[in-house]
Scaffold this motif. Structure first.
Motif: not given
Lengths: 266, 481
Positions: B454-455, B458-459, B462-463, B466-467, B470
């Motif tokens: 997951x490390x 996931x990050x 999520x990034x 958001x991109x 936006x």
């Protein structure tokens, strides 16, 4: 490191003042949030800092309240959203848009997620009561002694005070100083090896708050006499009833109070 | 007549005023000394004191006027500043603490009183040597210092790695002027360098020597720049302690088969400051082992823990002194509950496992179960193996065991779970054996699990969200315009 927070608060205040003068609700919003964050964090300079969870709660509440405040009037709300809209859509804000919306925000969100999902292994913490409730009576080498209301019998013996203090000093430096310190400050040369570290006798937060009977009980029984809840299993404090007589414990107690300038609580 | 009377009266008043002020000053120094120094150094400054049997090294006897720590040339008395420095900073690794509570005037009075124990010595003030600016440490300078370390025969007492284990340091006549057996300093332990551990401190020690000990002055035999090079080299031998509460043990394909395998040097470690066993008779007020370093590795099936400590003189039990030894202690039941066994050898309700190793039997470890210091029994089935070595003043003992053994009731070690452990170490040269030795508090070790998927997933996900969010918001706003 902690000193940065009042500076953050001051910057927040500055942004707030300027934004009020320039009539920009967006920066007013940001400035107030920065000010609140800086102030809440600055609390750590005076007393114990807020735990991370409490900080998150307070900040969420602040964002929420400020949002309500700024959205009550239609015009203010529009003005608040205006810079956001401009960055998202204006043609002359392209560079800002790329920097904030397409680079900084995704990276920040990714970082926050990483911080949440990364494994965080913390050793278990055991709660420990430092000053346990004193017992009402103990058995000292088979002899019952009532602890509640017990006073140091040597205090009445004014004629032999100097001799008793000197005897107490000898007992201290042959039994206690390697943990509790040459200067009775809890920093004896073996102190670092133990956890919990030995308490200091100087200052107002240990023996100054205790009646002498409590100190007698702790010296006599050591770690083995600690009640459940005070997790005795780490303490290196011996049961001195095996090593010292009743009289000797009173003498060393007398010395500890005298040497640190403390008075037993009655 | 009146004039004469007045003169006499005035003289008497002045004299008594002078006498009173002089004796008042004396009494302040004496009072402070008797209150806070005499317990160790003796009321007469002769170190016949309450703590002389409870301190190693012994408290200093001032009556000979010999001072170990000076900034003045050999044979000269120390300056007031030298004695003040010791009172203020203390002597690391001894029971002399830094006395910070006193005012400058109070320290001045104490120093003045200390000097009265050997008044002849202090008739002429000592002149301190000049300590210039230390040169910058460089690989070349350290190499030069190392060469000098051998050439000037420092190595004979202090040992190749500077652990104070040189052969000469162990001859029968290695005593100080007070008749106490002494040992050369261990440079790798800056926390117990009595005279300080900065480059300047080392330079000073080399230059003027340590009074009353075999450490002589090298002022005449070594040039100034050579003494600096030597000091820089000695400084480079110092190790910094890494204190903590838990050590994370990394996974490896195979656990090294030797104690000096280079793979060990790269592994993460944690230092455990040691106290003395003071709870039960016989107690140890003067443990010489001040630090134990712990590291570990684990594989799919086994885990290994290395315990490492300095010992200037190895004892195998053959010379009439007890054998050196070490044990590592685990609770019988490893749970994450708060309740742990008593930190030294457990208790009736909460037994502990001991993995007991002795230098008299290097290849063997005895697994024991202790229900208190007076209730220890060998286990019928031994599941732990050990490899041990002593090299140039350093002991290394590596314990190895399967993560899960077939023995019933044996504790299991699982990745991600914290296992409490503590250590006791015994220096035979110091007469330590049985329960008399250096002990540590409880610490934790944990086999660090592989980083979860997951490390990595996931990050970035999520990034990306958001991109995209936006982007679409921007698109829709722009199209509205």
């Amino acid at each position: 490191m902690m000193k940065i927070y009042p500076i953050i608060a001051a910057i927040g205040l500055l942004i707030t003042v300027v934004s009020v003068l320039k009539k920009s609700p967006f920066f007013n919003f940001l400035g107030l949030l920065t000010l609140i964050y800086g102030l809440l964090k600055s609390v750590g300079l005076i007393t114990a800092p807020f735990p991370a969870q409490v900080m998150t709660m307070y900040m969420a509440m602040s964002v929420f309240s400020l949002f309500i405040y700024f959205s009550i009037q239609e015009s203010t709300f529009e003005a608040l959203l205006e810079p956001v809209r401009a960055v998202l859509a204006d043609d002359n804000k392209r560079i800002l848009r790329v920097l904030i919306v397409f680079i900084a925000l995704p990276l920040f969100a990714g970082y926050l997620t990483f911080d949440k999902v990364k494994p965080n292994y913390e050793p278990p913490v055991s709660a420990r009561i430092v000053h346990p409730e004193p017992v009402s009576s103990i058995e000292f080498r088979g002899k019952p002694i009532t602890i509640i209301g017990l006073e140091n019998p040597l205090r009445k013996d004014a004629a032999n005070m100097a001799g008793n203090l000197e005897a107490g000093k000898k007992i201290y430096y042959q039994n206690c100083f390697y943990c509790h310190g040459d200067d009775l400050d809890g920093r004896g040369h073996l102190a670092l090896g133990f956890n919990p570290v030995p308490p200091p006798f100087r200052g107002t937060d240990t023996i100054a708050q205790l009646p002498e009977s409590f100190v007698f009980w702790r010296i006599a029984k050591g770690w083995r006499g600690l009640p459940a809840g005070s997790t005795p299993w780490n303490s290196a404090m011996p049961s001195f009833e095996d090593l010292l007589t009743e009289d000797e414990i009173w003498k060393v107690t007398l010395f500890i109070y005298e040497a640190t300038g403390n008075k037993p609580r009655s | 007549m009146k004039k004469i009377l007045l003169t006499i009266l005035l003289t008497v008043v002045l004299c008594s005023a002078w006498y009173l002020s002089a004796s008042a000053e004396d009494s302040q120094g004496k009072k402070l000394y008797n209150g806070w120094c005499a317990q160790c150094h003796g009321y007469d400054g002769d170190a016949k004191s309450y703590t002389d049997k409870f301190s190693v090294p012994k408290p200093r006897d001032f009556t000979m006027g010999t001072y170990k720590f000076r900034s003045t040339p050999s044979g000269d008395p120390p300056t007031d500043a030298d004695i003040t420095k010791i009172v203020r900073n203390g002597n690391p690794g001894t029971s002399m603490p830094p006395w910070t509570r006193f005012t400058d005037d109070e320290v001045k009075a104490i120093v003045a009183h200390v000097k009265t124990f050997a008044p002849d010595i202090f008739k002429d003030a000592g002149k301190p040597i000049t300590i210039g600016t230390p040169p910058k440490a460089s690989a070349a300078l350290i190499a030069k210092g190392k060469e000098l370390f051998n050439k000037a025969k420092c190595v004979e007492c202090h040992g190749k790695a500077g652990r104070g284990n040189g052969e000469k340091g162990w001859q029968e006549n290695f005593k100080n002027d007070w008749g106490d057996p002494i040992t050369p300093a261990n440079y790798t332990h800056p926390w117990e360098l009595r005279n300080g551990s900065t480059v300047e401190d080392i330079y000073r020690t080399i230059s003027v020597g340590l009074g009353g000990t075999p450490m002589t002055s090298y002022m005449d035999s070594l040039k100034d720049e050579d003494r600096w090079a030597l000091a820089v080299f000695i400084k480079s031998l110092q190790e910094q302690r890494k204190l903590g509460v838990a050590i994370k043990i990394k996974k490896t394909a195979a656990i090294p088969a030797k104690v000096d395998d280079p793979a060990w040097d790269g592994t993460e470690y944690m230092d455990l400051p040691m106290g003395g066993q003071l709870m039960f008779e016989p107690r140890d007020f003067t443990p010489l082992i001040t630090n134990v370093r712990v590291r570990g590795l684990y594989s799919d099936k086994e885990f290994a823990i290395m315990v490492e400590w300095s010992d200037k003189r190895p004892n195998t039990g053959a010379d009439g002194k007890p054998a050196d030894g070490v044990w590592i202690q685990f609770p019988e039941k490893v749970t994450e509950e708060a309740e742990k066994p008593y930190f030294f050898m457990g208790d009736k309700k909460h037994p502990v496992h001991l993995w007991n190793w002795k230098a008299s039997d290097t290849g063997k470890v005895t697994e024991q179960i202790a229900k208190g210091y007076d209730n220890v029994a060998d286990l019928p089935k031994q599941d732990v193996t050990v490899i041990a070595g002593y090299n140039d003043g350093l002991y290394r003992v590596v314990y190895k065991r399967a993560l899960k053994t077939s023995t019933k009731d044996d504790f299991e070690v699982l990745p991600g779970k914290f296992v409490p452990f503590s250590i006791a170490a015994f220096d035979g040269q110091n007469g330590e054996s049985g329960i008399k030795g250096a002990v540590s508090a409880w610490y934790y070790l944990m086999l660090e699990p592989a980083t979860p998927l997951r490390v990595y997933v996931f990050p970035p996900l999520v990034a990306l969200c958001v991109f995209v969010g936006g982007l679409s918001l921007s698109r829709s706003l722009r199209s509205k315009k």
